[in-house]
Design a protein around this motif. Structure first.
Motif, PDB file in Angstrom:
ATOM      1  N   ASP A 180     -13.490  39.247 -26.499  1.00  0.00           N
ATOM      2  CA  ASP A 180     -14.425  40.312 -26.153  1.00  0.00           C
ATOM      3  C   ASP A 180     -14.651  41.151 -27.407  1.00  0.00           C
ATOM      4  O   ASP A 180     -13.768  41.895 -27.832  1.00  0.00           O
ATOM      5  N   PHE A 181     -15.809  41.011 -28.000  1.00  0.00           N
ATOM      6  CA  PHE A 181     -16.123  41.709 -29.242  1.00  0.00           C
ATOM      7  C   PHE A 181     -16.639  43.129 -29.011  1.00  0.00           C
ATOM      8  O   PHE A 181     -17.217  43.736 -29.905  1.00  0.00           O
ATOM      9  N   GLY A 182     -16.424  43.632 -27.803  1.00  0.00           N
ATOM     10  CA  GLY A 182     -16.862  44.978 -27.485  1.00  0.00           C
ATOM     11  C   GLY A 182     -18.038  44.994 -26.534  1.00  0.00           C
ATOM     12  O   GLY A 182     -18.516  46.065 -26.150  1.00  0.00           O
ATOM     13  N   TRP A 183     -18.509  43.804 -26.126  1.00  0.00           N
ATOM     14  CA  TRP A 183     -19.626  43.747 -25.177  1.00  0.00           C
ATOM     15  C   TRP A 183     -19.300  42.870 -23.973  1.00  0.00           C
ATOM     16  O   TRP A 183     -20.158  42.249 -23.373  1.00  0.00           O
ATOM     17  N   GLY A 184     -18.002  42.821 -23.623  1.00  0.00           N
ATOM     18  CA  GLY A 184     -17.588  42.120 -22.419  1.00  0.00           C
ATOM     19  C   GLY A 184     -17.168  40.683 -22.692  1.00  0.00           C
ATOM     20  O   GLY A 184     -17.391  40.141 -23.775  1.00  0.00           O
ATOM     21  N   ARG A 185     -16.548  40.091 -21.692  1.00  0.00           N
ATOM     22  CA  ARG A 185     -16.093  38.711 -21.817  1.00  0.00           C
ATOM     23  C   ARG A 185     -17.297  37.778 -21.872  1.00  0.00           C
ATOM     24  O   ARG A 185     -18.380  38.120 -21.386  1.00  0.00           O
ATOM     25  N   PRO A 186     -17.154  36.605 -22.462  1.00  0.00           N
ATOM     26  CA  PRO A 186     -18.296  35.685 -22.553  1.00  0.00           C
ATOM     27  C   PRO A 186     -18.724  35.176 -21.190  1.00  0.00           C
ATOM     28  O   PRO A 186     -17.938  35.119 -20.238  1.00  0.00           O
ATOM     29  N   ALA A 187     -20.002  34.803 -21.099  1.00  0.00           N
ATOM     30  CA  ALA A 187     -20.518  34.179 -19.881  1.00  0.00           C
ATOM     31  C   ALA A 187     -20.157  32.706 -19.834  1.00  0.00           C
ATOM     32  O   ALA A 187     -20.124  32.095 -18.755  1.00  0.00           O
ATOM     33  N   PHE A 188     -19.896  32.123 -21.005  1.00  0.00           N
ATOM     34  CA  PHE A 188     -19.518  30.716 -21.062  1.00  0.00           C
ATOM     35  C   PHE A 188     -18.841  30.478 -22.408  1.00  0.00           C
ATOM     36  O   PHE A 188     -19.148  31.142 -23.406  1.00  0.00           O
ATOM     37  N   ALA A 189     -17.919  29.511 -22.430  1.00  0.00           N
ATOM     38  CA  ALA A 189     -17.248  29.149 -23.674  1.00  0.00           C
ATOM     39  C   ALA A 189     -16.791  27.703 -23.585  1.00  0.00           C
ATOM     40  O   ALA A 189     -16.462  27.204 -22.506  1.00  0.00           O
ATOM     41  N   SER A 190     -16.792  27.030 -24.723  1.00  0.00           N
ATOM     42  CA  SER A 190     -16.325  25.641 -24.757  1.00  0.00           C
ATOM     43  C   SER A 190     -16.012  25.251 -26.193  1.00  0.00           C
ATOM     44  O   SER A 190     -16.578  25.790 -27.143  1.00  0.00           O
ATOM     45  N   ARG A 199     -18.650  17.392 -12.403  1.00  0.00           N
ATOM     46  CA  ARG A 199     -19.887  17.905 -11.824  1.00  0.00           C
ATOM     47  C   ARG A 199     -20.812  18.431 -12.927  1.00  0.00           C
ATOM     48  O   ARG A 199     -20.362  18.909 -13.960  1.00  0.00           O
ATOM     49  N   ALA A 200     -22.098  18.357 -12.665  1.00  0.00           N
ATOM     50  CA  ALA A 200     -23.091  18.829 -13.639  1.00  0.00           C
ATOM     51  C   ALA A 200     -22.908  20.327 -13.881  1.00  0.00           C
ATOM     52  O   ALA A 200     -22.526  21.091 -12.983  1.00  0.00           O
ATOM     53  N   LEU A 201     -23.214  20.742 -15.082  1.00  0.00           N
ATOM     54  CA  LEU A 201     -23.091  22.148 -15.478  1.00  0.00           C
ATOM     55  C   LEU A 201     -24.448  22.815 -15.317  1.00  0.00           C
ATOM     56  O   LEU A 201     -25.334  22.667 -16.150  1.00  0.00           O
ATOM     57  N   GLU A 202     -24.619  23.546 -14.215  1.00  0.00           N
ATOM     58  CA  GLU A 202     -25.902  24.186 -13.942  1.00  0.00           C
ATOM     59  C   GLU A 202     -25.981  25.551 -14.621  1.00  0.00           C
ATOM     60  O   GLU A 202     -24.973  26.231 -14.804  1.00  0.00           O
ATOM     61  N   SER A 203     -27.188  25.953 -14.971  1.00  0.00           N
ATOM     62  CA  SER A 203     -27.386  27.256 -15.594  1.00  0.00           C
ATOM     63  C   SER A 203     -26.915  28.373 -14.674  1.00  0.00           C
ATOM     64  O   SER A 203     -26.336  29.367 -15.125  1.00  0.00           O
ATOM     65  N   SER A 204     -27.145  28.234 -13.376  1.00  0.00           N
ATOM     66  CA  SER A 204     -26.750  29.289 -12.439  1.00  0.00           C
ATOM     67  C   SER A 204     -25.239  29.461 -12.388  1.00  0.00           C
ATOM     68  O   SER A 204     -24.733  30.551 -12.128  1.00  0.00           O
ATOM     69  N   TYR A 205     -24.489  28.385 -12.641  1.00  0.00           N
ATOM     70  CA  TYR A 205     -23.028  28.477 -12.664  1.00  0.00           C
ATOM     71  C   TYR A 205     -22.569  29.354 -13.819  1.00  0.00           C
ATOM     72  O   TYR A 205     -21.614  30.120 -13.711  1.00  0.00           O
ATOM     73  N   MET A 206     -23.286  29.259 -14.940  1.00  0.00           N
ATOM     74  CA  MET A 206     -22.879  29.983 -16.143  1.00  0.00           C
ATOM     75  C   MET A 206     -23.431  31.402 -16.193  1.00  0.00           C
ATOM     76  O   MET A 206     -22.734  32.344 -16.537  1.00  0.00           O
TER      77      MET A 206
END
Length: 460
Positions: A384-394, A440-447
């Motif tokens: 968290d660089f000061g703007w919250g946890r990431p929405a996705f990471a890999s 399972r497929a990685l959908e945009s809505s999941y991320m």
């Protein structure tokens, strides 16, 4: 320095590099050489990528914040600001020169984060994780139309493993957000030094000799095509695999057993055996008192098993998981790691390689092969660089080995789901996607939450 950017196969520009600068440590580094340890020397010269997507960073320049924090963090993590050079024997070692880390700033040409088709990393992630041209590490900060930002990093695997780089990421984030600084890393090689200069005959017949081989005796990996994917695996599916694998089996062992059988199903008639390896961290094996918790470098071994393809297809999952458990447990000991350090010392200066990476069976035959490396300790909540946890990471690791490479890591949702990076033969990917559960497929809505479906117009 300005680049024309990355292009799709149809020639359309997707990301544009606008600026490249070099960030040096905030305090001067006294130039010196830091030898790679024997456990570093078992790694080939390959780069590993990791990236983090932030949906809503605050206004202003995210790149400026990241670069200022990076300069501070490189004071403690000075090897990342150095270079890998050859010593007098021709072996790689670190020149801690303070040359710095190249940071590219990029724009995504009007795209939004929701347009990212991250499940197809060749079309998306490839443009967001930098190609390292010099030094030990490089960074790319890509800004999107929606204001979202992707931070991609690439590092030389010979210098550190994922555990070490995770320490750096947490420290970098703390410097950017103003949080308390975590413990500093240490680079002393005493814990991974050879016990004595062994004669070659003292290392014969050991587990180290069975798992690694000098380059001059290694058969060239078979030429294989590869596909890259990122999947999600539901927590319920992980639990179901563990239940089917039987009592006493870890989630990673159960997942690996299932993956091994999928590879057997995908194997061609000429691939009469199927090989599966698992990367094992040795820090707690060498020192159970936690003394190596801040050690920066590689502390890895790669045990593997090979089973006749037809036999593997017909085995119960519990039996396959039992086999995985057996050869992982055999290598997950302090004695094996000390033995491996001594074995490498006996081979030097000749390079060595893990047999599991070569895509071969026990007798050197072509095999359908894969290596699993756990990324389940990726500290997604702490980057968290000061703007919250990431929405996705890999992670991103389209490597050139003869075996496939699969890396599960925790979903940023924190609900027990996994995100799984897959670099495997196309026929393996086909089998994965044909089964009704697990991959399972990685959908945009999941991320990124509900919204419009990705347009795909930019291929990202």
């Amino acid at each position: 320095m300005v680049s024309d950017g990355a292009c799709r196969g149809d020639g359309r520009r997707v990301t544009t590099i606008t600026t490249v600068s070099t960030v040096v440590p905030a305090l001067p580094v006294q130039e010196h050489r830091l030898p790679l340890s024997n456990l570093d020397l078992v790694l080939p010269p390959i780069d590993v990528g990791v990236f983090f997507c932030y949906a809503d960073p605050p206004g202003g320049s995210a790149a400026a914040v990241l670069k200022a924090a990076l300069a501070k963090t490189l004071v403690a993590y000075y090897p990342l600001a150095g270079e890998v050079v050859a010593n007098a024997a021709g072996e790689p070692e670190l020149l801690c020169s303070g040359r710095g880390v190249d940071v590219a700033e990029a724009s995504a040409d009007g795209a939004e984060l929701r347009d990212l088709r991250l499940g197809l990393p060749d079309e998306s992630v490839e443009q967001l994780v930098p190609k390292k041209k010099a030094g030990v590490m490089s960074v790319q900060v890509t800004k999107f139309k929606c204001g979202g930002v992707v931070v991609g990093c690439t590092f030389d695997h010979r210098v550190c493993d994922a555990y070490s780089f995770n320490m750096f990421l947490v420290a970098w984030a703390a410097a950017a957000s103003g949080g308390p600084a975590p413990p500093s890393p240490y680079f002393h090689r005493s814990f991974v030094a050879p016990r004595h200069p062994p004669a070659p005959h003292q290392c014969t017949g050991t587990l180290a000799e069975r798992l690694f081989v000098p380059i001059s005796r290694a058969a060239a990996p078979p030429a294989t095509a590869a596909a890259n994917r990122i999947y999600r695996v539901a927590a319920a599916d992980v639990a179901a695999l563990q239940s089917s694998a039987g009592p006493g089996r870890t989630k990673l062992e159960s997942f690996t057993a299932h993956l091994w059988q999928l590879h057997a199903r995908a194997a061609s008639p000429r691939q009469r055996s199927c090989s599966m390896g698992v990367v094992v961290d040795g820090r707690t094996r060498l020192r159970r008192d936690g003394a190596m918790s801040a050690y920066f470098g590689n502390v890895l071994t790669i045990p593997y098993g090979a089973v006749a393809t037809d036999s593997l297809r017909g085995m119960a999952l519990a039996d396959v998981a039992g086999d995985v458990h057996r050869w992982v447990a055999e290598a997950a000991t302090g004695n094996h790691f000390r033995e491996l350090v001594d074995w490498v010392e006996a081979q030097r200066p000749e390079p060595t390689v893990a047999r599991a990476y070569l895509g071969r069976g026990y007798r050197g035959e072509d095999a359908m092969a894969c290596v699993v490396s756990s990324g389940l300790r990726l500290p997604v909540g702490e980057v968290d660089f000061g703007w919250g946890r990431p929405a996705f990471a890999s992670y991103h690791f389209p490597w050139p080995g003869g075996a496939g490479y699969v890396m599960p890591m925790p979903s940023v949702r924190g609900d027990g789901d996994w995100v799984v990076y897959v670099h495997a033969a196309p026929e393996v990917v086909e089998v994965m996607e044909a089964e009704p559960t697990v991959f399972r497929a990685l959908e945009s809505s999941y991320m990124f939450g509900p919204g419009e479906a990705p347009s795909g117009r930019l291929g990202i």
